[in-house]
Design a protein around this motif. Structure first.
Motif, PDB file in Angstrom:
ATOM      1  N   GLY A   1      72.645  55.285  10.138  1.00 32.12           N
ATOM      2  CA  GLY A   1      73.453  55.400  11.360  1.00 32.12           C
ATOM      3  C   GLY A   1      74.925  55.662  11.088  1.00 32.12           C
ATOM      4  N   GLY A   2      75.302  55.691   9.810  1.00 29.47           N
ATOM      5  CA  GLY A   2      76.721  55.845   9.466  1.00 29.47           C
ATOM      6  C   GLY A   2      77.226  57.261   9.631  1.00 29.47           C
ATOM      7  N   GLY A   3      78.514  57.428   9.340  1.00 30.75           N
ATOM      8  CA  GLY A   3      79.122  58.764   9.369  1.00 30.75           C
ATOM      9  C   GLY A   3      79.232  59.349  10.759  1.00 30.75           C
ATOM     10  N   GLY A   4      79.052  58.508  11.778  1.00 31.21           N
ATOM     11  CA  GLY A   4      79.097  58.995  13.156  1.00 31.21           C
ATOM     12  C   GLY A   4      77.737  59.436  13.649  1.00 31.21           C
ATOM     13  N   ASN A   5      76.711  59.304  12.796  1.00 34.03           N
ATOM     14  CA  ASN A   5      75.376  59.793  13.171  1.00 34.03           C
ATOM     15  C   ASN A   5      74.785  59.090  14.380  1.00 34.03           C
ATOM     16  N   LEU A   6      75.147  57.819  14.528  1.00 32.28           N
ATOM     17  CA  LEU A   6      74.624  57.081  15.673  1.00 32.28           C
ATOM     18  C   LEU A   6      75.162  57.647  16.990  1.00 32.28           C
ATOM     19  N   ALA A   7      76.354  58.227  16.897  1.00 35.72           N
ATOM     20  CA  ALA A   7      76.956  58.803  18.102  1.00 35.72           C
ATOM     21  C   ALA A   7      76.490  60.234  18.352  1.00 35.72           C
ATOM     22  N   MET A   8      75.875  60.855  17.329  1.00 38.35           N
ATOM     23  CA  MET A   8      75.517  62.268  17.475  1.00 38.35           C
ATOM     24  C   MET A   8      74.031  62.404  17.826  1.00 38.35           C
ATOM     25  N   SER A   9      73.758  62.466  19.120  1.00 38.86           N
ATOM     26  CA  SER A   9      72.369  62.512  19.568  1.00 38.86           C
ATOM     27  C   SER A   9      71.644  63.769  19.070  1.00 38.86           C
ATOM     28  N   GLU A  10      72.438  64.793  18.695  1.00 36.52           N
ATOM     29  CA  GLU A  10      71.837  66.037  18.174  1.00 36.52           C
ATOM     30  C   GLU A  10      70.936  65.769  16.974  1.00 36.52           C
ATOM     31  N   TYR A  11      71.245  64.711  16.254  1.00 39.11           N
ATOM     32  CA  TYR A  11      70.536  64.473  14.991  1.00 39.11           C
ATOM     33  C   TYR A  11      69.652  63.224  15.034  1.00 39.11           C
ATOM     34  N   ASN A  12      69.265  62.814  16.215  1.00 38.16           N
ATOM     35  CA  ASN A  12      68.477  61.578  16.349  1.00 38.16           C
ATOM     36  C   ASN A  12      67.212  61.577  15.490  1.00 38.16           C
TER      37      ASN A  12
ATOM     38  N   ASP B   1      72.607  48.592  15.567  1.00 38.28           N
ATOM     39  CA  ASP B   1      71.961  49.529  16.494  1.00 38.28           C
ATOM     40  C   ASP B   1      70.896  50.362  15.791  1.00 38.28           C
ATOM     41  N   GLN B   2      71.262  50.887  14.627  1.00 38.57           N
ATOM     42  CA  GLN B   2      70.304  51.720  13.880  1.00 38.57           C
ATOM     43  C   GLN B   2      69.112  50.861  13.440  1.00 38.57           C
ATOM     44  N   LEU B   3      69.376  49.646  12.976  1.00 38.71           N
ATOM     45  CA  LEU B   3      68.282  48.790  12.500  1.00 38.71           C
ATOM     46  C   LEU B   3      67.358  48.400  13.651  1.00 38.71           C
ATOM     47  N   ILE B   4      67.927  48.206  14.830  1.00 42.43           N
ATOM     48  CA  ILE B   4      67.088  47.919  16.005  1.00 42.43           C
ATOM     49  C   ILE B   4      66.139  49.097  16.267  1.00 42.43           C
ATOM     50  N   GLN B   5      66.690  50.303  16.150  1.00 40.13           N
ATOM     51  CA  GLN B   5      65.854  51.488  16.371  1.00 40.13           C
ATOM     52  C   GLN B   5      64.805  51.658  15.267  1.00 40.13           C
ATOM     53  N   LEU B   6      65.195  51.334  14.038  1.00 42.71           N
ATOM     54  CA  LEU B   6      64.229  51.418  12.934  1.00 42.71           C
ATOM     55  C   LEU B   6      63.138  50.372  13.116  1.00 42.71           C
ATOM     56  N   ASN B   7      63.541  49.199  13.562  1.00 35.50           N
ATOM     57  CA  ASN B   7      62.600  48.099  13.814  1.00 35.50           C
ATOM     58  C   ASN B   7      61.537  48.535  14.815  1.00 35.50           C
ATOM     59  N   HIS B   8      61.998  49.225  15.858  1.00 31.01           N
ATOM     60  CA  HIS B   8      61.088  49.712  16.894  1.00 31.01           C
ATOM     61  C   HIS B   8      60.219  50.862  16.363  1.00 31.01           C
ATOM     62  N   THR B   9      60.866  51.832  15.714  1.00 29.16           N
ATOM     63  CA  THR B   9      60.149  53.036  15.249  1.00 29.16           C
ATOM     64  C   THR B   9      59.108  52.699  14.190  1.00 29.16           C
ATOM     65  N   TYR B  10      59.507  51.855  13.238  1.00 35.22           N
ATOM     66  CA  TYR B  10      58.614  51.581  12.093  1.00 35.22           C
ATOM     67  C   TYR B  10      57.873  50.246  12.226  1.00 35.22           C
ATOM     68  N   LYS B  11      57.973  49.653  13.423  1.00 34.50           N
ATOM     69  CA  LYS B  11      57.247  48.417  13.731  1.00 34.50           C
ATOM     70  C   LYS B  11      57.407  47.369  12.633  1.00 34.50           C
ATOM     71  N   LEU B  12      58.675  47.010  12.390  1.00 36.72           N
ATOM     72  CA  LEU B  12      58.970  46.072  11.302  1.00 36.72           C
ATOM     73  C   LEU B  12      58.784  44.614  11.729  1.00 36.72           C
ATOM     74  N   GLY B  13      58.901  44.372  13.007  1.00 38.27           N
ATOM     75  CA  GLY B  13      58.730  43.013  13.508  1.00 38.27           C
ATOM     76  C   GLY B  13      59.786  42.041  13.016  1.00 38.27           C
ATOM     77  N   VAL B  14      61.028  42.517  12.943  1.00 38.10           N
ATOM     78  CA  VAL B  14      62.112  41.638  12.485  1.00 38.10           C
ATOM     79  C   VAL B  14      63.153  41.463  13.593  1.00 38.10           C
ATOM     80  N   GLU B  15      63.991  40.457  13.413  1.00 35.63           N
ATOM     81  CA  GLU B  15      65.159  40.305  14.288  1.00 35.63           C
ATOM     82  C   GLU B  15      66.354  40.863  13.526  1.00 35.63           C
ATOM     83  N   ILE B  16      67.318  41.403  14.257  1.00 35.20           N
ATOM     84  CA  ILE B  16      68.539  41.899  13.609  1.00 35.20           C
ATOM     85  C   ILE B  16      69.688  41.030  14.095  1.00 35.20           C
ATOM     86  N   LYS B  17      70.458  40.480  13.176  1.00 36.44           N
ATOM     87  CA  LYS B  17      71.568  39.611  13.571  1.00 36.44           C
ATOM     88  C   LYS B  17      72.837  39.953  12.804  1.00 36.44           C
ATOM     89  N   THR B  18      73.954  39.641  13.414  1.00 31.10           N
ATOM     90  CA  THR B  18      75.225  39.814  12.707  1.00 31.10           C
ATOM     91  C   THR B  18      75.494  38.553  11.882  1.00 31.10           C
TER      92      THR B  18
END
Lengths: 203, 404
Positions: free
Chosen positions: B333-344, B375-392
Motif C-alpha cells: 500500500g506504500g508509495g501512494g498506491n493505496l490512494a491510486m485506485s488505478e492500480y488496485n 488499510d492495506q492489511l485489512i484488504q489483504l485480510n479480506h482478499t486472502y482470508k487470513l482471519g486476523v485482526e489488524i491493530k496499531t
C-alpha cells in the motif's frame, strides 16, 4: 597508444570526480538519529556480504563470478601499469608470478564470459540490457584474456590495442561505476547511517 | 527540475550496471515475473528521462511508461536498495522520476486529488472542521468511559502544551478508536498535549506525487501549527510516510532545521515505558501477535529496534515474519498506491507476499504502526482470508495499560 588511452581515461575520471566534488557533500537538515560514520563503514563492509545482502545470498554463483571477474579487471590494470614500469626501468617479473597471474586471468575471463552468457540467455536479463552491457562486459573480459595472452606469449600488438580500447571505454560505458560505485556506497551509508538504520545491530 | 544534479543524483544516475540481482528483492517482480518490474528497469527509464528532460521532449509513450512503472509498480519501499550489488538508491531515483512526471502534470489523478485535498482543506480527506470536532468530542466521551474519569479529555487547539499530536485522517474518518487509544496513553502518562483542529494531518502525499512545492507546503503547515500552538514537540501519529515526510524530508523541503523536537508516536511510547510514565501488563494481550514493519519507519526511519521494544513490552507472544525488520516486504500500500485506485488489482496481487508471510506466522493479530499499512492489511485480510485482526501499536499498548 595504450598509455595515451590510459591518460585520457584518467582525465575523464578526474573530470567526473571533480564534478561530484563540486556538487558538494550531501546536505540534510533533519536531526540525525544515528551515526553517518558507522553507516558509511557498514556500507563499504558488512552490508555487501552475502549474509547481509539477499541478492548475493540468492545468486551466490553469479555473486562469486562477479567478484572474481572484478578481481581480474583490477589485476589486469595493475599488470598493465607493471608492464609500463618494467619497460621504463628494464626489469621483469619472475616467471612463476607471470604464469600464476596469467592462469588466474584465464579463470577471471571465464567468469566474465559466464556473466555475459547469462545476460544473453536469460530472457529477463536480456530485456533489461542495452548495448553498453554487452560492450562493457565483452571488452573487460577481452582485456583480461589479452593480458593473460601477453603474459604467456609476449605478443604486444594485440594486447596494447585491446588495452587501449578498454581504457577508452572505461570512463564512458557502465564501467564508469569504477568511480560511482564508491560514491554510491558513501551516499547509502550517509543516508541509512544518519537515519539509524545502518549498521544493522539486531539481526 | 532545472537545477544541476547534486552529487547524490549524479552518483545514482551513473551507477546501475543492470546486473538484475535486485529483481528478487522487489515484490512487483516476485508477483509478476516480468522484466519491466525489475527495479533496474525503473532506474533505466529515470536515467533515460533525465537525459532528455527538460531540454528535450519526453514522448507520450515514455511518459505513460514512466507513470506505470514509477507510480503503479513501485511503492518506494527501498527493499531493493539494500540488496543492490552497487548500492543505487532506487526509490530516490523513482522519486526523482516522479518529480519529472509531476512537472509535466501527469501524476495519476487519484493521487493528485489527495494532494489537492490536503492543500485545500488541511487534510487529505477534506474532513470538514465541524465533523472533526464532533468526532473528537465523541472520542473524548469514549475515553472518559474507558478510564472512568469524567475529567479525561482530548484537548483541541490548546497552546503551550508539551506535545502537538498529529493524526492520519483515516483515524477520524474510519478508525476513531485509535485516537482514543493514543489519548488513553497520554492520559496514563499524564502528558500535556493537544491536537490542532486545522492542521492535524500527519500525511504528506507530496512525498509520493513528486511535487516538492506541495510537499513543502504540507510539511510547512504542520511546522507552522506547532509554532502557533507553542508546543515543544511535534509527535507524528502512526503513519509511515507521514513520519518520513515530517521527520526526515520536511526540514530539507523547507530548507530549515526544526527548532522543536519531531518524533514518532512509537518513539514517544518507548520513552514513556523507559521512564516509567506508563506501566504495561503484557498478559492482557495474550493472543499470538506478529509485527508488520512499515518501510518508512523501519528501513527508512531507523525504528526497527524501538518498535520491537514497545511491542515486546505490550504482548506476550510475538512471532516475527520471515523476513522482517529492515528486510521486510512492503504491504503493497506504500508509495501512494493505496490512494491510486488505478492500480488496485496490482496492489492486491503484490500484497500476496505479505499475506503469505502473515499466514506463515500463525498469528491472530497483526500489529503495525502505520494507518496506510492498516488499510492495506485489512484488504489483504479480506482478499486472502487470513482471519486476523489488524491493530496499531497504540491500540496494543492501550490494551495493556495499567491505570492507577
Amino acid at each position: 597508444m595504450a598509455l595515451g588511452a590510459l591518460l585520457l581515461c584518467k582525465m575523464l575520471f578526474i573530470v567526473r570526480l571533480w564534478s561530484l566534488i563540486r556538487a558538494g557533500a550531501p546536505k540534510d537538515l533533519s536531526k540525525p538519529m544515528g551515526s553517518v560514520c558507522k553507516g558509511v563503514v557498514y556500507s563499504y563492509t558488512k552490508a555487501m556480504l552475502p549474509h547481509h545482502k539477499e541478492s548475493a545470498r540468492l545468486h551466490l554463483p553469479t555473486f562469486t563470478a562477479g567478484l572474481v571477474f572484478h578481481a581480474g579487471i583490477f589485476l589486469s590494470i595493475l599488470t598493465f601499469i607493471w608492464f609500463i614500469v618494467t619497460t621504463v626501468f628494464d626489469c621483469s617479473m619472475p616467471q612463476m608470478v607471470t604464469d600464476s597471474c596469467g592462469g588466474f586471468l584465464v579463470a577471471t575471463t571465464g567468469c566474465g564470459m559466464a556473466i555475459l552468457l547469462k545476460r544473453l540467455f536469460n530472457r529477463e536479463l536480456r530485456a533489461l540490457s542495452c548495448a553498453d552491457d554487452y560492450i562493457s562486459n565483452g571488452i573487460s573480459s577481452l582485456f583480461q584474456l589479452a593480458t593473460a595472452g601477453y603474459l604467456f606469449f609476449h605478443e604486444p600488438l594485440s594486447y596494447y590495442i585491446v588495452a587501449s580500447l578498454f581504457f577508452l571505454w572505461l570512463p564512458m560505458g557502465k564501467t564508469r561505476h569504477l568511480l560511482y560505485f564508491f560514491a554510491a556506497r558513501f551516499h547509502l551509508g550517509f543516508f541509512y547511517g544518519r537515519r539509524g538504520s545502518w549498521p544493522i545491530t539486531r539481526e | 527540475m532545472t537545477t544541476p544534479p547534486d552529487s547524490k543524483l549524479q552518483t545514482h544516475l551513473n551507477s546501475c550496471v543492470r546486473c538484475g540481482l535486485c529483481a528478487d528483492s522487489c515484490m512487483y517482480y516476485k508477483a509478476y515475473k516480468e522484466a519491466k518490474y525489475i527495479p533496474a528497469a525503473k532506474v533505466k527509464i529515470v536515467t533515460a528521462a533525465y537525459r532528455r528532460f527538460p531540454k528535450k521532449k519526453i514522448s507520450e509513450k515514455m511518459l505513460r511508461e514512466m507513470v506505470d512503472l514509477l507510480f503503479g509498480s513501485c511503492t518506494m519501499c527501498g527493499r531493493c536498495v539494500k540488496h543492490c550489488s552497487i548500492g543505487v538508491d532506487i526509490p530516490y531515483l523513482v522519486r526523482k522520476g516522479r518529480e519529472i512526471v509531476a512537472a509535466m502534470d501527469k501524476v495519476p489523478s487519484s493521487l493528485q486529488a489527495t494532494v489537492d485535498a490536503a492543500l485545500r482543506s488541511g487534510n487529505n480527506m477534506a474532513i470538514p472542521a465541524d465533523e472533526f470536532r464532533d468526532t473528537i468530542q465523541w472520542m473524548e466521551e469514549e475515553l472518559q468511559d474507558e478510564v472512568n474519569d469524567p475529567a479525561a479529555c482530548i484537548p483541541l487547539d490548546q497552546p503551550q502544551k508539551n506535545i502537538h499530536y498529529t493524526l492520519n485522517p483515516r483515524e477520524p474518518k474510519f478508525f476513531p478508536l485509535s485516537i482514543t487509544a493514543m489519548a488513553k496513553i497520554f492520559y496514563a502518562a499524564r502528558e500535556r498535549w493537544t491536537l490542532s483542529s486545522k492542521f492535524y494531518d500527519v500525511t504528506n502525499y507530496g512525498l509520493f506525487s513528486g511535487d516538492n512545492s506541495a510537499a513543502r507546503q504540507i510539511a510547512g503547515n504542520l511546522y507552522d501549527e506547532t509554532h502557533r500552538l507553542q508546543a515543544d514537540r511535534l509527535v507524528l501519529g502512526e503513519c509511515g510516510h507521514g513520519t518520513r515526510a515530517s521527520r526526515w524530508e520536511g526540514p530539507n523541503w523547507l530548507q530549515t532545521a526544526c527548532d522543536f523536537e519531531v518524533l514518532s508516536a512509537v518513539e514517544l511510547m518507548g520513552e514513556y515505558i523507559r521512564q516509567g510514565r506508563i506501566r504495561l501488563d503484557k498478559t492482557l494481550n495474550q493472543k499470538i501477535y506478529t509485527l508488520h514493519d512499515p518501510c518508512n519507519l523501519v528501513r527508512n526511519g531507523g525504528l526497527c529496534n524501538e518498535l520491537r521494544f514497545v511491542v515486546q513490552n505490550a504482548v506476550v507472544h510475538l512471532v516475527e515474519m520471515t523476513p522482517h525488520g529492515v528486510d521486510n516486504f512492503c504491504c503493497g500500500g506504500g508509495g501512494g498506491n493505496l490512494a491510486m485506485s488505478e492500480y488496485n488489482e496490482r496492489r492486491l496481487k503484490t500484497g500476496a507476499i505479505k499475506a503469505e508471510q502473515i499466514r506463515q506466522t500463525g498469528a491472530k493479530v497483526v500489529i503495525t504502526p502505520c494507518h496506510n499499512c492498516v488499510d492495506q492489511l485489512i484488504q489483504l485480510n479480506h482478499t486472502y482470508k487470513l482471519g486476523v485482526e489488524i491493530k496499531t501499536v497504540a491500540e496494543i499498548v492501550a490494551d495493556a495499560l495499567i491505570l492507577t
